[in-house]
Design a protein around this motif. Structure first.
Motif, PDB file in Angstrom:
ATOM      1  N   LYS A 123      -4.698   6.038  88.454  1.00 26.77           N
ATOM      2  CA  LYS A 123      -5.788   6.709  86.889  1.00 26.77           C
ATOM      3  C   LYS A 123      -7.090   6.186  87.252  1.00 26.77           C
ATOM      4  CE  LYS A 123      -4.248   8.558  83.740  1.00 26.77           C
ATOM      5  NZ  LYS A 123      -4.107  10.221  84.353  1.00 26.77           N
ATOM      6  N   MET A 124      -7.348   5.148  88.248  1.00 22.84           N
ATOM      7  CA  MET A 124      -8.400   4.592  88.410  1.00 22.84           C
ATOM      8  C   MET A 124      -9.438   5.872  89.160  1.00 22.84           C
ATOM      9  SD  MET A 124      -9.297   0.577  87.575  1.00 22.84           S
ATOM     10  CE  MET A 124      -7.721   0.141  88.795  1.00 22.84           C
ATOM     11  N   SER A 125      -8.694   6.270  89.600  1.00 20.45           N
ATOM     12  CA  SER A 125      -9.053   7.327  91.090  1.00 20.45           C
ATOM     13  C   SER A 125      -9.683   8.537  90.904  1.00 20.45           C
ATOM     14  CB  SER A 125      -8.030   6.414  92.700  1.00 20.45           C
ATOM     15  OG  SER A 125      -8.012   5.912  92.730  1.00 20.45           O
ATOM     16  N   GLU A 126      -8.672   8.632  89.940  1.00 23.00           N
ATOM     17  CA  GLU A 126      -9.420  10.089  89.075  1.00 23.00           C
ATOM     18  C   GLU A 126     -10.893  10.176  88.158  1.00 23.00           C
ATOM     19  OE1 GLU A 126      -4.501  11.194  88.884  1.00 23.00           O
ATOM     20  OE2 GLU A 126      -5.534  10.459  87.473  1.00 23.00           O
ATOM     21  N   MET A 127     -10.917   8.587  87.421  1.00 20.66           N
ATOM     22  CA  MET A 127     -11.960   8.140  86.911  1.00 20.66           C
ATOM     23  C   MET A 127     -13.281   8.753  87.009  1.00 20.66           C
ATOM     24  SD  MET A 127     -10.465   5.137  84.691  1.00 20.66           S
ATOM     25  CE  MET A 127     -11.872   5.366  83.510  1.00 20.66           C
ATOM     26  N   ARG A 128     -14.532   9.052  87.267  1.00 19.56           N
ATOM     27  CA  ARG A 128     -15.688   9.096  87.621  1.00 19.56           C
ATOM     28  C   ARG A 128     -16.504   7.344  87.312  1.00 19.56           C
ATOM     29  NH1 ARG A 128     -19.365   8.484  83.974  1.00 19.56           N
ATOM     30  NH2 ARG A 128     -18.137   9.042  82.368  1.00 19.56           N
ATOM     31  N   GLU A 129     -17.332   7.554  88.533  1.00 16.61           N
ATOM     32  CA  GLU A 129     -17.524   5.806  88.891  1.00 16.61           C
ATOM     33  C   GLU A 129     -19.151   6.824  87.962  1.00 16.61           C
ATOM     34  OE1 GLU A 129     -17.320   3.823  92.326  1.00 16.61           O
ATOM     35  OE2 GLU A 129     -16.296   5.559  93.410  1.00 16.61           O
ATOM     36  N   PRO A 130     -19.513   5.188  87.386  1.00 18.56           N
ATOM     37  CA  PRO A 130     -19.281   3.999  87.300  1.00 18.56           C
ATOM     38  C   PRO A 130     -18.148   3.800  86.730  1.00 18.56           C
ATOM     39  CG  PRO A 130     -21.099   3.978  86.287  1.00 18.56           C
ATOM     40  CD  PRO A 130     -20.986   5.548  86.861  1.00 18.56           C
ATOM     41  N   PHE A 131     -17.210   3.151  86.257  1.00 18.97           N
ATOM     42  CA  PHE A 131     -15.981   2.824  85.384  1.00 18.97           C
ATOM     43  C   PHE A 131     -15.785   1.710  85.404  1.00 18.97           C
ATOM     44  CE2 PHE A 131     -13.939   4.019  89.244  1.00 18.97           C
ATOM     45  CZ  PHE A 131     -12.656   2.904  89.371  1.00 18.97           C
ATOM     46  N   MET A 132     -15.116   0.969  83.877  1.00 18.63           N
ATOM     47  CA  MET A 132     -14.859  -0.088  83.269  1.00 18.63           C
ATOM     48  C   MET A 132     -13.336  -0.340  82.197  1.00 18.63           C
ATOM     49  SD  MET A 132     -14.227  -2.040  80.703  1.00 18.63           S
ATOM     50  CE  MET A 132     -13.064  -3.627  81.212  1.00 18.63           C
ATOM     51  N   THR A 133     -12.706  -0.974  83.478  1.00 16.05           N
ATOM     52  CA  THR A 133     -10.651  -1.066  82.718  1.00 16.05           C
ATOM     53  C   THR A 133     -10.576  -2.074  82.141  1.00 16.05           C
ATOM     54  OG1 THR A 133      -9.955  -1.106  85.012  1.00 16.05           O
ATOM     55  CG2 THR A 133     -10.930   1.431  83.983  1.00 16.05           C
ATOM     56  N   ALA A 134      -9.438  -2.145  81.925  1.00 22.98           N
ATOM     57  CA  ALA A 134      -9.002  -3.596  81.166  1.00 22.98           C
ATOM     58  C   ALA A 134      -7.225  -3.176  81.658  1.00 22.98           C
ATOM     59  CB  ALA A 134      -8.910  -4.659  80.419  1.00 22.98           C
ATOM     60  N   VAL A 135      -6.375  -4.154  82.527  1.00 18.11           N
ATOM     61  CA  VAL A 135      -4.933  -3.502  81.653  1.00 18.11           C
ATOM     62  C   VAL A 135      -4.074  -4.714  81.519  1.00 18.11           C
ATOM     63  CG1 VAL A 135      -5.250  -4.722  84.622  1.00 18.11           C
ATOM     64  CG2 VAL A 135      -2.990  -3.228  83.329  1.00 18.11           C
TER      65      VAL A 135
END
Length: 682
Positions: free
Chosen positions: A451-463
């Motif tokens: 899913k992160m590879s489908e996000m636009r950069e820059p991104f901030m995620t947490a799991v």
């Protein structure tokens, strides 16, 4: 047994005799609590100290017994002679057994739950698990695992039933008015004792005792759980104000000079000025003014305490300890981590605010309190304002643990849970559900990377992972790969470590990998089989690992510093060279001199403040203990009769107490005044 021989005082005599049975049940429950969790209490447990704690326990048992048994007391001392019939007396007996049976069951349940929280359960537990649909399965699983407690419960309740004392009176043989007068007099005479027992004493100086009063009978904060009982902890926290602002500092400017959670990176702090600035603002070097829009990825790994990580325990077991995390060991060799690192709470719901919003847990979990309605910022909201795409991932159903609500409140634009994983046909759907909590870590972390590879950069995620959690199961196909070893959680730690390794293997092939800062930590610690990790401070030892694969200038090392979860937000902002003011109770640990790094946590009414090689324990009024961090088992309290033995340590203790008071007052005042963002300062 009956009390007919006491004549018209028989109802009072029978009631008192049965309340004595309740005292026995509470006493035995406390002994069972001690035996089940003996490794947490054995340090310094002399016979005289045990007697001191048991004596203190009587005070809290009295309060709990009288509060919970008020319906029974009223039924028994009702001034009406016709109640002395078989049916009414059977009702009284059932009320007594049900009330005290429930209290016994709650106490026995907490004997099991304690090792996860290191404290007695309070009413926030109902909010904590309000969105979970698997509580029945959890309870059944724990019942099977601790069947001996069920047997003990049945034996004790059977004993209480058999020993129950009857009045022995027959209403037809009683004269109504003398009976009514005598029983009413008994009720009036007993009422002051009930009030005094509930309050904790007779004197006017005695206020109703609270959970914090248990600390007067203990040597260590963790021991407060031995003195308390769970029914008391539950009813004493119903509707109570969680945050009370102390008056340590009447002058707000003086407090701000000592400590402020408002960070202004544009104000360059030179090393020579560090002694004049607050702990939340100190930095040893000027920052580059250009904001670096790197991706931020934060892995919050369930129960992944430092204890399980071999690379962070080189001296454990005389240097022979290998741990259970071969992949994370290899990751540490490429990362920056810290010689002392701590979580700021003992529950999953403590970890979220600490890690993502730099808000520690004091008294009760932040977002189970009314203050959760405050305006709150966090890494996600700060970076979303800079054009970042933000998303939070948790493999449980939406709403679980309140994570979705908190992530939304702190600026995460998207939330991906079990339902979203199930809807993605590229993955295994609900076949990958662990049957209790969430999607297994291995497939869900693969989903996370995808899913992160489908996000636009820059991104901030947490799991937020889930598999290293009660009931400590792993997928069937791995049961021979990761067999039972040590304690029950170890196989889950090995499984989750493998899942983390496969996540990084997949992420390393993605174009965004080298433009990303990864932070790995745990939400809290968990089961332990080493004495060091069962102490008041050891129970908060969590890893904080910072991995920046695209930065050749970031040398891997274990820095000799103190770090904590609430430092993650300021540290990430520092790594990005963020120049705007922001809010956070922690510090930028990478840009703070080692001697100015610190950590704080709260346990059973006691604040623990770690700095400059010491840990101070403060009960809100006075410092109770000072330990050297080299005293890993916390055996040698350097404070005796509330006076430190030598002048150097006295200055150290006083300085730490001064700073801790500023932190506490800032926290409490901002919680009650809705001042948890930079905008609230305007």
């Amino acid at each position: 047994m009956n009390t007919k021989r006491f004549g018209l005082l028989a109802p009072l005599g029978a009631m008192l005799g049965n309340l004595a049975i309740a005292y026995v049940l509470y006493f035995l429950a406390r002994i069972i609590f001690l035996l089940v969790n003996y490794s947490y209490f054995e340090q310094g447990l002399t016979f005289s100290h045990l007697m001191e704690m048991l004596g203190g326990g009587l005070v809290f048992d009295t309060s709990a017994i009288l509060v919970t048994n008020i319906p029974y007391i009223v039924l028994m001392l009702l001034p009406w002679h016709r109640k002395e019939n078989h049916t009414y007396q059977q009702i009284c007996k059932w009320v007594f057994i049900v009330i005290n049976g429930l209290a016994l069951a709650i106490n026995l349940c907490d004997a099991v739950y304690f090792r996860y929280t290191m404290r007695r359960t309070t009413t926030t537990v109902f909010s904590e698990f309000s969105n979970e649909g698997n509580l029945g399965s959890i309870f059944l699983t724990e019942t099977l695992h601790h069947f001996y407690l069920v047997i003990i419960f049945a034996i004790l309740i059977w004993g209480a039933w058999k020993l129950y004392i009857k009045t022995g009176l027959e209403w037809k043989r009683l004269r109504p008015w003398p009976y009514a007068f005598t029983v009413l007099l008994s009720l009036v005479a007993f009422a002051p004792f009930v009030v005094a027992g509930i309050r904790g004493g007779f004197t006017t100086a005695v206020r109703p005792i609270t959970i914090s009063n248990a600390n007067q009978y203990v040597n260590r904060p963790i021991e407060a759980a031995m003195v308390l009982n769970t029914p008391f902890s539950l009813y004493r926290t119903i509707g109570k104000a969680v945050f009370v602002v102390p008056d340590y500092y009447a002058d707000a400017k003086k407090m701000e000079a000592i400590y402020s959670p408002v960070h202004d990176p544009s104000q360059t702090i030179l090393p020579s000025d560090s002694s004049q600035t607050s702990p939340a603002s100190q930095a040893s070097e000027a920052r580059d003014s250009s904001f670096s829009k790197k991706n931020i990825v934060i892995l919050i790994v369930e129960s992944f305490g430092r204890e399980y990580i071999g690379a962070l325990n080189k001296t454990l077991e005389n240097g022979h300890y290998k741990g259970y995390t071969p992949y994370v060991d290899s990751l540490i060799a490429k990362s920056v981590t810290f010689s002392h690192s701590y979580c700021n709470g003992r529950k999953s719901i403590d970890g979220m605010p600490s890690i993502l919003s730099s808000i520690p847990m004091f008294v009760e979990p932040f977002f189970l309190t009314p203050a959760s309605m405050n305006h709150v910022s966090g890494i996600a909201s700060i970076l979303a304002a800079e054009g970042y795409q933000t998303a939070f991932f948790h493999g449980a159903q939406r709403g679980s643990m309140g994570f979705q609500a908190f992530s939304r409140a702190t600026g995460f634009q998207e939330y991906y849970g079990r339902e979203d994983y199930d809807a993605d046909t590229r993955f295994g759907g609900d076949q990958d559900f662990d049957g209790m909590w969430a999607i297994w870590d291995e497939p869900f972390l693969q989903y996370y990377a995808t899913k992160m590879s489908e996000m636009r950069e820059p991104f901030m995620t947490a799991v937020f992972t889930a598999s290293s959690h009660h009931p400590y199961a792993i997928p069937e196909k791995y049961k021979d790969v990761y067999p039972e070893e040590g304690i029950i959680i170890h196989k889950c730690i090995r499984y989750t470590d493998m899942a983390i390794g496969k996540f990084f293997e997949k992420a390393s092939r993605e174009p965004w990998f080298n433009n990303t800062i990864f932070v790995l930590t745990s939400d809290h610690t968990n089961l332990s089989d080493h004495a060091f990790y069962q102490t008041d401070l050891g129970g908060f030892c969590s890893p904080i690992i910072i991995y920046e694969p695209g930065n050749a200038d970031r040398q891997p090392e274990i820095q000799d510093k103190i770090a904590q979860q609430i430092d993650i937000l300021p540290t990430v902002m520092g790594m990005l060279h963020y120049q705007k003011p922001y809010f956070g109770f922690g510090i930028d640990v990478l840009n703070t001199p080692a001697e100015d790094t610190w950590a704080v946590n709260y346990l059973n009414g006691t604040y623990q403040y770690v700095k400059q090689g010491y840990v101070l324990q403060f009960d809100g009024q006075q410092s109770k203990a000072l330990y050297s961090l080299n005293d890993s088992l916390m055996k040698h309290n350097l404070i005796s009769n509330h006076k430190v033995q030598n002048s150097k340590l006295k200055v150290q203790s006083q300085e730490m107490e001064k700073e801790l008071k500023a932190i506490i007052q800032q926290y409490m005042s901002r919680m009650t005044q809705d001042r948890l963002t930079v905008n609230s300062e305007k």
